[in-house]
Scaffold this active site. Sequence first.
Site, PDB file in Angstrom:
ATOM      1  N   ASN A   9      -8.422  -1.531  17.647  1.00 19.11           N
ATOM      2  CA  ASN A   9      -9.782  -1.031  17.418  1.00 19.11           C
ATOM      3  C   ASN A   9     -10.743  -2.120  17.877  1.00 19.11           C
ATOM      4  OD1 ASN A   9     -12.225  -0.139  16.471  1.00 19.11           O
ATOM      5  ND2 ASN A   9     -11.697  -0.288  14.287  1.00 19.11           N
ATOM      6  N   LYS A  11     -13.845  -2.030  18.098  1.00 23.55           N
ATOM      7  CA  LYS A  11     -15.145  -1.946  17.409  1.00 23.55           C
ATOM      8  C   LYS A  11     -16.277  -2.030  18.448  1.00 23.55           C
ATOM      9  CE  LYS A  11     -12.912  -3.634  13.292  1.00 23.55           C
ATOM     10  NZ  LYS A  11     -12.993  -4.326  12.021  1.00 23.55           N
ATOM     11  N   HIS A  94     -13.163   5.031   9.370  1.00 22.50           N
ATOM     12  CA  HIS A  94     -13.040   3.568   9.235  1.00 22.50           C
ATOM     13  C   HIS A  94     -14.010   3.080   8.153  1.00 22.50           C
ATOM     14  CE1 HIS A  94     -13.196  -0.686  10.133  1.00 22.50           C
ATOM     15  NE2 HIS A  94     -12.028  -0.525  10.729  1.00 22.50           N
ATOM     16  N   GLU A  96     -15.973   0.710   8.049  1.00 18.97           N
ATOM     17  CA  GLU A  96     -17.318   0.354   8.553  1.00 18.97           C
ATOM     18  C   GLU A  96     -18.168   1.604   8.740  1.00 18.97           C
ATOM     19  OE1 GLU A  96     -15.844  -1.963  11.818  1.00 18.97           O
ATOM     20  OE2 GLU A  96     -15.065  -3.431  10.377  1.00 18.97           O
ATOM     21  N   GLU A 166      -6.315  -0.020   5.200  1.00 16.49           N
ATOM     22  CA  GLU A 166      -7.042  -1.242   5.526  1.00 16.49           C
ATOM     23  C   GLU A 166      -7.848  -1.687   4.310  1.00 16.49           C
ATOM     24  OE1 GLU A 166      -7.714  -1.476  10.066  1.00 16.49           O
ATOM     25  OE2 GLU A 166      -9.356  -0.310   9.260  1.00 16.49           O
ATOM     26  N   GLY A 172     -11.423  -8.533   9.042  1.00 12.24           N
ATOM     27  CA  GLY A 172     -12.260  -9.545   9.686  1.00 12.24           C
ATOM     28  C   GLY A 172     -12.454 -10.817   8.880  1.00 12.24           C
ATOM     29  N   SER A 213      -6.899  -8.249   9.395  1.00  6.25           N
ATOM     30  CA  SER A 213      -6.502  -9.607   9.804  1.00  6.25           C
ATOM     31  C   SER A 213      -5.062  -9.701  10.298  1.00  6.25           C
ATOM     32  CB  SER A 213      -6.769 -10.607   8.665  1.00  6.25           C
ATOM     33  OG  SER A 213      -8.159 -10.656   8.368  1.00  6.25           O
TER      34      SER A 213
HETATM   35  P1  13P Z   1      -9.463  -7.160  11.821  1.00  6.29           P
HETATM   36  O1  13P Z   1      -8.094  -7.063  12.468  1.00  6.29           O
HETATM   37  O2  13P Z   1     -10.473  -7.845  12.687  1.00  6.29           O
HETATM   38  O3  13P Z   1      -9.375  -7.713  10.433  1.00  6.29           O
HETATM   39  O4  13P Z   1     -10.000  -5.660  11.681  1.00  6.29           O
HETATM   40  C1  13P Z   1      -9.175  -4.681  11.140  1.00  6.29           C
HETATM   41  C2  13P Z   1      -9.788  -3.371  11.360  1.00  6.29           C
HETATM   42  O5  13P Z   1     -10.812  -3.030  10.786  1.00  6.29           O
HETATM   43  C3  13P Z   1      -9.138  -2.465  12.334  1.00  6.29           C
HETATM   44  O6  13P Z   1      -9.670  -1.183  12.249  1.00  6.29           O
END
Ligand code: 13P
Length: 255
Positions: A9, A11, A94, A96, A166, A172, A213
Amino acid sequence: MRKPFVAGNWKMNKTVEQASLLVADLLPGLQAIQKIERVLCPPFPSLMVISQMIAGTDIGLGAQNMHWEESGAFTGEVAPAMVKEFCDYVIVGHSERRQFFAETDQTVNAKVKAALKMGLTPIVCVGETITENEAGRTAEIVQREVLEGLKDLSSEDAVKLVIAYEPIWAIGTGKAATSQQAEDIIGKIVRGSLADRFGSESAEQIRILYGGSVKGSNAAEFFGMPDIDGALVGGASLKADEFIQICQAAQGSIK
Ligand code: 13P
């Protein structure tokens, strides 16, 4: 047997030019990996170019979001048929999107249904916040997100989708869940809820990923767990060598 699944992803990262360079770097390594479903989820503007770059390979392409309506007056939104022109997958719900764009279990459910109707594989994201985690509410939140997000689905539809657990506190932050924490939630809560709802035979067929992560150095630990079928990777999917290393770890986990 569930085929391991690793999705990147990206983003809101990479212009079309930057995305093309990353895919060029990824291609040789990703093509050398077999028996793993590998999926790239770049921002919308790069979908067309990347679909051309990966044509003829078995690398998959996914969008990071879409609207559930077929078309109409929804300024700034992208319809399922527009995603399907280039993609076979779409990330839905997601954290976010839930946090910054007011997505709810109900809109997630509408998007899951629209994706399945369009022949897209939804990658449905669930996970608890740090506050919910510390209050001991993880199981309750994750179970609700799974059951509400998949509301009204038949077992035939449910086996087509992919779920990503997640934990929001792990996204992140560089602070991944332990593989045992992830296995506990994925096995007991996610797969357990799916078994209650769709029957254990169907639940055993559904791929469930861990996200938060994940990187080259910790991926194998997650993939070694019996209920974890792959990863949804954020930051590390923006680096070709890291993402390839994660896919290699998934390949190495095949018994
Ligand atoms: P990270 O791997 O940067 O922690 O993000 C995970 C994520 O939100 C994947 O959708």
